[in-house]
Design an enzyme around this catalytic site. Structure first.
Site, mmCIF file in Angstrom:
data_model
loop_
_atom_site.group_PDB
_atom_site.id
_atom_site.type_symbol
_atom_site.label_atom_id
_atom_site.label_comp_id
_atom_site.label_asym_id
_atom_site.label_seq_id
_atom_site.Cartn_x
_atom_site.Cartn_y
_atom_site.Cartn_z
ATOM 1 N N GLU A 84 -3.303 6.812 7.909
ATOM 2 C CA GLU A 84 -3.959 7.524 6.806
ATOM 3 C C GLU A 84 -5.116 8.332 7.384
ATOM 4 O OE1 GLU A 84 -4.270 5.752 2.418
ATOM 5 O OE2 GLU A 84 -6.076 5.337 3.567
ATOM 6 N N ARG B 90 -6.947 -7.812 -10.560
ATOM 7 C CA ARG B 90 -7.644 -9.059 -10.912
ATOM 8 C C ARG B 90 -9.061 -8.728 -11.356
ATOM 9 N NH1 ARG B 90 -11.251 -8.649 -6.765
ATOM 10 N NH2 ARG B 90 -10.389 -7.958 -4.777
ATOM 11 N N LYS C 216 0.815 -1.214 0.000
ATOM 12 C CA LYS C 216 0.000 0.000 0.000
ATOM 13 C C LYS C 216 0.854 1.271 0.000
ATOM 14 C CE LYS C 216 -4.296 -1.565 2.237
ATOM 15 N NZ LYS C 216 -4.917 -2.058 1.033
#
Lengths: 166, 474, 474, 166
Positions: free
Chosen positions: B184, B276, B110
């Site tokens: 975050e 994906r 991330k």
């Protein structure tokens, strides 16, 4: 015609019901209500039953005492409580001696008159429904208290036809 | 040329991939574990092989090689976003139907992904390695290698930070073998809006519009739709451009999804990229006419995309409901059992992607997703009406499921108004209660008709009720 | 405002109309005859009433009035193209969801329709009242009031004409209460290409492109598709303009179909106009996104069409297969019985419009159409592949049907090449033979597993095979 | 384990088959072929059966003697001819006295030696398969003619294990 008494737990309360059933329909007793029903269709997991003129499509699956009912797009879960027991064959009627029409149909014959003594299973009247002749039998010995139909009359499902008293 | 594909997955997505492969004239090779011995996906393949685990990349590659498959489709979940399968494929000379291993690795980290996105000009939420300014609270502690809500902690004030970071770090170490965490900015009540992207090996990258996935339970989506009721054409164009920039930053190859959070003021931030096929890909297919699995196969073959960005249009509206074997009314606990009745709805604008059929057994071994019901209609209102009708007509008995709960969600005023965010279910807690009112007498009648005369302690077939002869009165 | 609609039909079309009405928030009132007492369409309605016949306009209007319906949808077949129902509705102040009675009357008279079309500049085949020039043979004798092949005779030379006309006239008198016949030029091996049209009560008429319906048996369509592989964009535009001209000539209101025959040289001729919803309407819906029943309801309410001709586009390709209870290998004889297994295919691009489900009984009383399987894909080739896959996955047992036959048709070279005409099945007689080769041993095994130990002369359930206990050797 | 003999009319010819079946699988005899099979799944109308390593999905509906079989997307119609009859329980074997493995598995014990006289239903060997122990029983009295397996050996479905002779 077979009869059964069943007990369900509904909203935390015990509800006793009685059901008298043939392959074409029957009568459902719940509380003080007497509700005639007939089958539109049947399959392995349910069918469509006509109650008070409205069809109700249902599916039921059973896992021990737990019954899941899908009815008209809603699912309900009922718990069976007391043991059910098969009752001896009876007429179309409750224990109160009133003979009602299991299906809409036409009265063909009435075989008894008011005041007649009748034996258990004696034919009281004959009606025609869905192209089948059906004999209405006395549910128990007694006396014909009143007759509420006439030969040729077209009767509705659940309509009172004859009353037997002890 | 891809001629034989091993589908390294199970359930509805394995069935769905097998369908299009068979239509493309490509052999579909399935795999199944012992609990999936009787699963529908096993029987939907041209051939299927027993494996120990859907998570063992070496075993999957071995089965692919032994069965002559020259490509592997990972589906979603399992090894789809792990570099173990893509790199094992590379080593074995088998085509991995997905992005390069390096792309998976970059997007799986991330912090790395944030850095790449910032460099590409894609907005990200403010983040810190430690001790954010007090004015920025509440903040979210997140695992660098995480996903699906694991290793995540909401921190309301600075005094709680140290403990939250330690706890998240322990969870992350256990869950992802990577103890790193970061901090975050926390976005309140955001929408979750994601963009489908496709890229080929010739440098073409484009987006296939958005999906609104704000209706979630436990950080898992349950209803998705497109177009998002929140996007204006301008915002859609801006976000689409950013999604393409994000994908181009990693020279994205294949089908992928750039997830954004969108706040009430129309500001959006990169959340993560899923490298994906997405569970909710059918709503994109229904509104654009693309078949994303077909595109994945073509891209993996090295073919250039057969369309340009300007060729892609959104037509009408599509909604997907995920049919889970779970009880929303009991805190979404999963249920298991055998599907005794399975009657999906029919008619125009309905698609069913199912991993089960009548007689299928749902076990505790895997995700409780049984099927996806997807509808299309010209407008959002008509699509909601179609979904309501379809859910009402869907009979699935034997395993408790969320069909009626989904029906209540799509019938709610808040859903109709498009007033969606990730706290939708928290705000609409009345949806967890079945409609009030007494049990209909007809339901008691139906149960009574099915009840066996004497309780015998075991499960009983309904059929014995119907054994009475023609209607007679004696 | 239409709030309650009586659906004067049965089977798949009654179910399909009920679906969209319920989605539109309109009550669906069904009717059923005694043989349809247990039919799916009865159970798909908000309420349903017993009637004597689907052909008794007065009875239908009476039931509509008694149940509070303020509109009647005729479906297709039955009274949909008879003026008796539309005029009975007019008299009773009930909205007929279809064209004006006068339109039905005009288009039901083939000579009148020809005259109108000629006046509107729509090409028609040469025709004569009697004795065509010898050079024009072969010719077709047709009933003025006819349809569906009844009252029709192919005449090869003048000497046979008188007798053919007399025979056709007798048949027409019996079938349509109208003994009039006329003579039309016979088109050899034509394609059957029809155009969907819609018109509102504000004078707007447009076409919704074509359907190719050339694969027929006994003058009945079995496979339809759109776009037609025979039409160039220019020919499509020309024929579309002519279809609109044809509909405008009768100020057409509602959804209708202008049928053309198209010869190998690209010449086309008006054949007839169907003033109702067509069985094959789903292929138009799948490629344009319109819902034609929804449009019919809106038009009947007096609303103007919500789109212009330029707004309509064909996207991708759609094919419909009609699933009949009939045995193609035995001269299409109908079959009856109970559907023991019904497992329709699932996945993207598949629509099922069905009048039956597992447990349904098919009787001899009505048309043997059980269901329609419709697929969509971006190209004709992909749509064919999808139809092949879907038909192969479709399990329907208990009533013999044409699923495998349809599979052979769509798998044939002639079908793949788009080389279609109304004599397709005559040319491809090998399609009537199941694939050669010995019976697979596995089929004998399967039958043996299901066989009851001793033949008892009656039908027997499969379940008794599975009553043996866990695997033991004693 | 139950055994049955059945007769089918296939392409105008009579085909006699024999089937020995348990809930998990069995052996199918047709002509001179001996075909072991096992079930992947079963339901009311059919299931999926594994034959020679390939799964075959099938549905069967039966109407009197006529059987319609859906197999892998093709439908076949078979007519039952001779009366079938339930055979007495036997071992995993044909009437020839050969004991074969019904399922792939591992031999746990062998309880007899070559030359031993055995009674009907006497345990000859025990094998483990799908986490179940299974005894291989003598189908009829006789003498152990030959033993073709050893304890601990992993055997394939249909593999010959022991032969009994009269």
């Amino acid at each position: 015609m077979t009869g059964r008494e069943l007990h369900w737990r509904v909203d935390g309360q015990d509800v006793a019901v009685r059901i008298e059933e043939s392959s074409a329909g029957g009568i459902f007793h719940i509380g003080k209500e007497i509700i005639p029903f007939s089958f539109i269709s049947k399959h392995r997991h349910g069918g469509t039953v006509l109650v008070k003129g409205n069809p109700h499509q249902f599916y039921v699956v059973q896992d021990r005492d737990s019954h899941t009912v899908w009815l008209n797009g809603q699912t309900y879960r009922l718990e069976r409580t007391g043991k059910g027991r098969a009752l001896p064959a009876t007429g179309h009627n409750g224990a109160d001696g009133s003979i009602t029409a299991l299906m809409p149909g036409r009265i063909l014959r009435i075989d008894v008159a008011e005041g007649d003594a009748v034996a258990e299973k004696q034919t009281l009247a004959t009606m025609e429904s869905m192209k089948m002749e059906t004999s209405l039998l006395a549910p128990r010995p007694g006396r014909v208290a009143s007759i509420h139909c006439t030969p040729g009359q077209v009767v509705d499902m659940g309509q009172l036809l004859i009353v037997i008293e002890d | 040329m891809i001629r034989k594909v091993l589908i390294a997955n199970r359930g509805e997505i394995a069935v769905r991939i097998a369908h299009i492969l068979r239509e493309m004239g490509i052999s579909a090779i399935g795999v199944f574990t012992d609990p999936d011995r009787e699963a529908l996906h096993r029987r939907s393949m041209d051939e299927a092989h027993r494996i120990e685990s859907y998570l063992d990349a070496e075993e999957l590659v071995r089965v692919a090689r032994e069965s002559g498959a020259n490509a592997i489709h990972p589906g979603y979940g399992f090894l789809s976003e792990s570099t173990s399968l893509s790199s094992a494929c590379e080593n074995a000379g088998i085509t991995f139907i997905g992005p390069q291993t390096e792309t998976i690795r970059l997007m799986g980290d991330k912090l790395e992904a944030r850095r790449l996105m910032q460099a590409a000009g894609v907005p990200v939420l403010p983040a810190w390695a430690s001790n954010p300014p007090e004015s920025e609270y509440p903040v979210l502690v997140k695992a660098v290698g995480g996903g699906g809500g694991k290793g995540m902690r909401l921190v309301q004030n600075p005094s709680e930070l140290a403990e939250a970071m330690a706890a998240a770090s322990r969870e992350a170490a256990k869950g992802f073998n990577d103890a790193r965490v970061f901090i975050e900015k926390y976005a309140r009540n955001p929408r979750h809006v994601e963009f489908q992207v496709v890229g080929d090996s010739h440098g073409n990258v484009m987006h296939v519009f958005e999906r609104e996935c704000s209706i979630q339970r436990r950080h898992q989506k349950i209803i998705e739709e497109t177009p998002s009721p929140a996007l204006t054409p301008e915002l859609r164009a801006t976000m689409g451009t950013m999604a393409v920039a994000a994908a181009k930053a990693v020279a994205y190859r294949g089908a992928g999804t750039v997830e954004f959070i969108l706040d009430a003021d129309g500001r959006f931030y990169f959340l993560e990229m899923n490298t994906r096929l997405q569970v909710e890909h059918p709503v994109t297919e229904f509104t654009t006419g693309l078949d994303l699995v077909r595109e994945q196969v073509r891209i993996a073959e090295g073919q250039p995309l057969s369309f340009r960005q300007a060729d892609l249009h959104q037509t009408g509206h599509s909604i997907e409901c995920r049919i889970y074997a779970e009880v929303p009314e009991e805190n979404f606990r999963p249920d298991t059992g055998t599907i005794e009745v399975f009657r999906p709805p029919t008619g125009p604008g309905i698609r069913l992607d199912s991993g089960v059929e009548e007689g299928s057994t749902v076990t505790i071994d895997y995700d409780p997703l049984m099927a996806k019901l997807i509808v299309w209609a010209p407008t959002r209102g008509a699509a909601i009406d179609r979904m309501k009708r379809s859910l009402r007509d869907f009979v699935l008995l034997g395993v408790r499921n969320n069909i009626e709960f989904l029906g209540r969600v799509v019938s709610s005023k808040d859903f109709a108004s498009g007033n969606l965010d990730t706290h939708f279910l928290d705000r609409n807690s009345e949806l967890f209660r079945p409609p009030a009112g007494p049990l209909p007498i007809e339901a008691i009648l139906a149960a009574s008709l099915s009840a066996s005369p004497v309780t015998n302690g075991g499960s009983s077939s309904f059929s014995n009720v119907w054994t009475s002869g023609p209607w007679r009165n004696s």
